[in-house]
Scaffold this motif. Sequence first.
Motif, PDB file in Angstrom:
ATOM      1  N   ALA A  44       0.836  -1.198   0.000  1.00 32.26           N
ATOM      2  CA  ALA A  44       0.000   0.000   0.000  1.00 32.26           C
ATOM      3  C   ALA A  44       0.869   1.245   0.000  1.00 32.26           C
ATOM      4  N   SER A  45       0.503   2.207  -0.831  1.00 27.19           N
ATOM      5  CA  SER A  45       1.232   3.477  -0.846  1.00 27.19           C
ATOM      6  C   SER A  45       0.979   4.290   0.414  1.00 27.19           C
ATOM      7  N   TYR A  46      -0.191   4.125   1.007  1.00 30.75           N
ATOM      8  CA  TYR A  46      -0.538   4.889   2.209  1.00 30.75           C
ATOM      9  C   TYR A  46      -0.887   3.917   3.335  1.00 30.75           C
ATOM     10  N   SER A  47       0.134   3.242   3.840  1.00 30.69           N
ATOM     11  CA  SER A  47      -0.050   2.288   4.927  1.00 30.69           C
ATOM     12  C   SER A  47      -0.569   3.010   6.173  1.00 30.69           C
ATOM     13  N   ILE A  48      -1.650   2.517   6.728  1.00 28.53           N
ATOM     14  CA  ILE A  48      -2.209   3.128   7.934  1.00 28.53           C
ATOM     15  C   ILE A  48      -1.270   2.932   9.122  1.00 28.53           C
ATOM     16  N   SER A  49      -0.611   1.788   9.164  1.00 29.61           N
ATOM     17  CA  SER A  49       0.328   1.557  10.260  1.00 29.61           C
ATOM     18  C   SER A  49       1.520   2.511  10.181  1.00 29.61           C
ATOM     19  N   LYS A  50       1.833   3.015   8.986  1.00 31.30           N
ATOM     20  CA  LYS A  50       2.972   3.909   8.810  1.00 31.30           C
ATOM     21  C   LYS A  50       2.570   5.384   8.834  1.00 31.30           C
ATOM     22  N   TYR A  51       1.419   5.715   8.233  1.00 35.88           N
ATOM     23  CA  TYR A  51       1.047   7.123   8.080  1.00 35.88           C
ATOM     24  C   TYR A  51      -0.148   7.540   8.937  1.00 35.88           C
ATOM     25  N   GLY A  52      -0.681   6.608   9.708  1.00 37.96           N
ATOM     26  CA  GLY A  52      -1.727   6.966  10.641  1.00 37.96           C
ATOM     27  C   GLY A  52      -3.131   6.819  10.081  1.00 37.96           C
ATOM     28  N   ASP A  92      -4.788  -2.394   6.051  1.00 36.23           N
ATOM     29  CA  ASP A  92      -3.699  -1.440   6.253  1.00 36.23           C
ATOM     30  C   ASP A  92      -3.623  -0.414   5.130  1.00 36.23           C
ATOM     31  N   ALA A  93      -4.368  -0.631   4.037  1.00 30.93           N
ATOM     32  CA  ALA A  93      -4.314   0.289   2.892  1.00 30.93           C
ATOM     33  C   ALA A  93      -5.301   1.421   3.100  1.00 30.93           C
ATOM     34  N   TRP A 140      -6.619  15.864   5.909  1.00 29.04           N
ATOM     35  CA  TRP A 140      -5.609  16.481   5.053  1.00 29.04           C
ATOM     36  C   TRP A 140      -5.035  15.431   4.106  1.00 29.04           C
ATOM     37  N   LEU A 141      -4.541  15.884   2.979  1.00 28.21           N
ATOM     38  CA  LEU A 141      -3.843  14.993   2.062  1.00 28.21           C
ATOM     39  C   LEU A 141      -2.481  14.647   2.650  1.00 28.21           C
ATOM     40  N   ILE A 142      -2.157  13.376   2.652  1.00 23.69           N
ATOM     41  CA  ILE A 142      -0.842  12.935   3.108  1.00 23.69           C
ATOM     42  C   ILE A 142       0.162  13.193   1.987  1.00 23.69           C
ATOM     43  N   THR A 143       1.158  13.982   2.282  1.00 24.45           N
ATOM     44  CA  THR A 143       2.161  14.346   1.268  1.00 24.45           C
ATOM     45  C   THR A 143       3.561  13.866   1.636  1.00 24.45           C
ATOM     46  N   THR A 144       3.657  13.135   2.741  1.00 19.27           N
ATOM     47  CA  THR A 144       4.976  12.685   3.203  1.00 19.27           C
ATOM     48  C   THR A 144       5.240  11.227   2.879  1.00 19.27           C
ATOM     49  N   ASN A 145       4.367  10.613   2.071  1.00 21.60           N
ATOM     50  CA  ASN A 145       4.567   9.197   1.769  1.00 21.60           C
ATOM     51  C   ASN A 145       5.844   8.981   0.971  1.00 21.60           C
ATOM     52  N   VAL A 146       6.433   7.805   1.151  1.00 18.91           N
ATOM     53  CA  VAL A 146       7.633   7.404   0.410  1.00 18.91           C
ATOM     54  C   VAL A 146       7.172   6.684  -0.851  1.00 18.91           C
ATOM     55  N   MET A 147       7.537   7.192  -2.003  1.00 11.28           N
ATOM     56  CA  MET A 147       7.006   6.658  -3.261  1.00 11.28           C
ATOM     57  C   MET A 147       7.379   5.203  -3.489  1.00 11.28           C
ATOM     58  N   THR A 148       8.505   4.784  -2.929  1.00 11.20           N
ATOM     59  CA  THR A 148       8.941   3.404  -3.133  1.00 11.20           C
ATOM     60  C   THR A 148       8.268   2.413  -2.187  1.00 11.20           C
ATOM     61  N   ASP A 149       7.347   2.879  -1.339  1.00  8.13           N
ATOM     62  CA  ASP A 149       6.629   1.947  -0.464  1.00  8.13           C
ATOM     63  C   ASP A 149       5.939   0.857  -1.274  1.00  8.13           C
ATOM     64  N   ALA A 150       5.314   1.246  -2.381  1.00  7.99           N
ATOM     65  CA  ALA A 150       4.528   0.277  -3.153  1.00  7.99           C
ATOM     66  C   ALA A 150       4.812   0.392  -4.645  1.00  7.99           C
ATOM     67  N   ASN A 151       5.899   1.076  -5.011  1.00 10.36           N
ATOM     68  CA  ASN A 151       6.178   1.327  -6.422  1.00 10.36           C
ATOM     69  C   ASN A 151       7.675   1.298  -6.674  1.00 10.36           C
ATOM     70  N   VAL A 152       8.037   1.061  -7.936  1.00  9.61           N
ATOM     71  CA  VAL A 152       9.425   1.149  -8.357  1.00  9.61           C
ATOM     72  C   VAL A 152       9.511   2.127  -9.518  1.00  9.61           C
ATOM     73  N   GLN A 153      10.649   2.835  -9.599  1.00  6.99           N
ATOM     74  CA  GLN A 153      10.820   3.832 -10.637  1.00  6.99           C
ATOM     75  C   GLN A 153      11.320   3.173 -11.917  1.00  6.99           C
ATOM     76  N   ILE A 154      10.805   3.630 -13.067  1.00 12.88           N
ATOM     77  CA  ILE A 154      11.204   3.058 -14.358  1.00 12.88           C
ATOM     78  C   ILE A 154      11.493   4.199 -15.328  1.00 12.88           C
ATOM     79  N   ASN A 155      11.933   3.814 -16.541  1.00 10.09           N
ATOM     80  CA  ASN A 155      12.105   4.779 -17.617  1.00 10.09           C
ATOM     81  C   ASN A 155      11.652   4.140 -18.929  1.00 10.09           C
ATOM     82  N   SER A 156      11.885   4.833 -20.042  1.00  5.44           N
ATOM     83  CA  SER A 156      11.393   4.339 -21.327  1.00  5.44           C
ATOM     84  C   SER A 156      12.052   3.032 -21.740  1.00  5.44           C
TER      85      SER A 156
END
Length: 776
Positions: free
Chosen positions: A292-300, A312-313, A327-343
């Motif tokens: 989950a990108s916005y884990s409740i256990s991590k972000y409340g 937990d999502a 409020w919108l949570i803006t402190t999430n870590v993008m790699t919690d549930a995602n990986v960065q890619i390119n072309s």
Amino acid sequence: MSSFRLRSGKSTLVFILCLAGASRLWAQGDQQIYTDSLQNGWQNWGWAQINYANTSPVHSGAKSISVTFTTNTYEAIYIEHPDFDSSGYSNLTFWINGGASGGQTLKVQALLGNSAQPAVNLAPLTTSWQQITISLASLGVVNQPNLDGFWIQDRIGAAQPAFFVDDITLTAGTIAPPTTVQINVDAQKNRHAISPLIYGVAFATGSELADMNCTINRSGGNAETRYNWQIDAHNRGSDWYFESIADSNPLIVGGSGDSFVQDTLSGHAQPILTVSMIGWVAKLGSNRDKLASYSISKYGPQTGDDSAYYPDAGNGVGTNAALHTSWLITTNVMTDANVQINSAYERGWIQHLTNQWGLSTNGGVRYYCMDNEHSIWQGTHRDVHPIGPTMQEMRDKFFDYGAAVKAIDPGAQLLFPEEWGWNGYFDSGYDQQWAGDHGDYNAADYPDRKTNGGWDYIPWLLDQARQQAATNNNRRLLDYLTVHWYPQSGEFGQDTSPTMELLRNRSTRSLWDSNYVDASWVGSVVALIPRLKTWVANYYPGTKVGITEYSWGAENNINGATAEADILGIFGREGLDLATRWTVPPAGSDAYNAFKMYRNYDGANSTFGDTSVLATAPNPDNVSTFAAVRSSDGALTLMVINKQLSTAQPVSINLANFPSAGVAHAWRLTSADVITNLADISVKGNTITNTLPAQSVTLLVVPSAANQPALQSGTLSAGAFDFWLTGQPGQYIIQTSTDLAHWTSVQTNALTSGTLHCTVPAPNSGPAFYRAVCAQ
């Protein structure tokens, strides 16, 4: 011995007629609205100083209504009733008295589905009783299924002295049958090809595609933006709590994409896949578990969570229950549930697909959407792209990822920008977000627009793509300019109230009509298909145009079917190059069968024509009409859609420049949700007349005298009957009937040369008739 008659029917004029209504000629009694009190379910909904038991003055009886306007807020006496059919009533009558002073300035309006219709202004009131009679036609509510009220309203925005109303009545009138609608078809005017790719859907199964005879099937939407082909998983974004979820277990590399391609090809359609350009794709936990990108256990605590499947999502909106804040949570870590890619990563997927299915020119995947609805990523994918993308970001991403696709498969066709709707056509995601944050919707103030010379977004993208090709040996990256369009007044939902049905029928004008102002918050002329084609002509000629998401809803109602039939006709007439409905209608639903009326009305994949020609009717809000020539057999095909809700509509169809064989075969879809083969209809003097039932889709197939097949009788022996079929090469369905009204298909034959010998089972008793119909 049984007797046999042979009848032919190859080249055919196809009519689809979608109509609504029932013809009537009748009278009924007057309906009293007020006589000493409100009658017959009418209620006081007024906003003024009103007394429904006033004792003086009165016109008749013991009581009247006194009304005083005391403020400048356009007060009114409003008398409401639950929706009812106004058919059978002709006028609203009432008595009114201006009291001691007179001179009040008022207007009268009626309402349909809580929506006020055009006003009728009253002359200044006198100090004595006078009778007012207003026709329902002038109030805009004659013969309507959802009349629900009247009001008498202040029209100067000021306080006015007391006046009095009495004896309010809806008077009955004789309602004449509707006049015949004249439809004109000319097979030699306005001719242009209809793209077969307008008959597309999304996420259909192979069996659905085969049954509907659809041509293209799209895998798109928010989740496809973050498909990780290497681990076969999607992050669902805001559609489902920003969760990353495995598609296969155990892992099948590229599994869901390959499965979609395989299923689509099995249904004889072409797949559209979505190339991710956002720069992030799904990541999974150990054992291919969800993340989950916005884990409740991590972000409340958050205002929403996936309590049923993954508690937990969260939805990314933090909350403090004690303070009642969020409020919108803006402190999430993008790699919690995602990986960065390119072309290069997506280029690897195209290589995988071509290895698996071949190049686009050799049976492989031909069409790719270049991501999805970029200008709202800051909402749908805010866990990885919280800032709306700029015009230049999307241009550069398209050039980068588009070149990666065509480096592997040069014949691939790229669809872009796949924008979500009206705002996305004109403004980047960055500017849309800026406007919301600042409460400033003046486009001249938008920072990204100013950075790019004040251009509208899509025209700018087209011009940039043209310039890129011009400096790259005219190597085209952009093949199709594609957008999404959903009517914005709720039509794409399941509301089938009379008010919504009328709006659903009317709002298809937004696809083509330069005089139609959209009734939603858009509030502008949309004319979507002409607009897209004009942009292409001005900024990147040669680019094709498509609508890859649309829906007018009500799939399980005949109103959804008549709307869908209208839309498919508009796509063909207006020259759209590609369209995919979101998503596939439920199998067997009304909207599903509307597709089949175009693509498989007889169960043998017979279709509407492929060269559009001129067809006109006087009022497309009531009756719209489309026509096309069918190249396989020279048939001329016509579709007429009557959108009225409660009136059966007589029609007279005039055929110009078409050599009719004198008969029309008929199919019909009604609210029973079954396509029925009807008795043949005669064509007399190039004219077809018919009265069509309420809310129906009727298909007429008129053979062309220029291309008729012929049947020559053979012999009857040993329970079999044989004959010879002559005509142009093609597939022919042999049908039999005992009454010349109801026909049953008995076999399909391929005529490859001038003559074909056919043998069919003989009937057990009674006469039998046979005919051949081209299977197109």
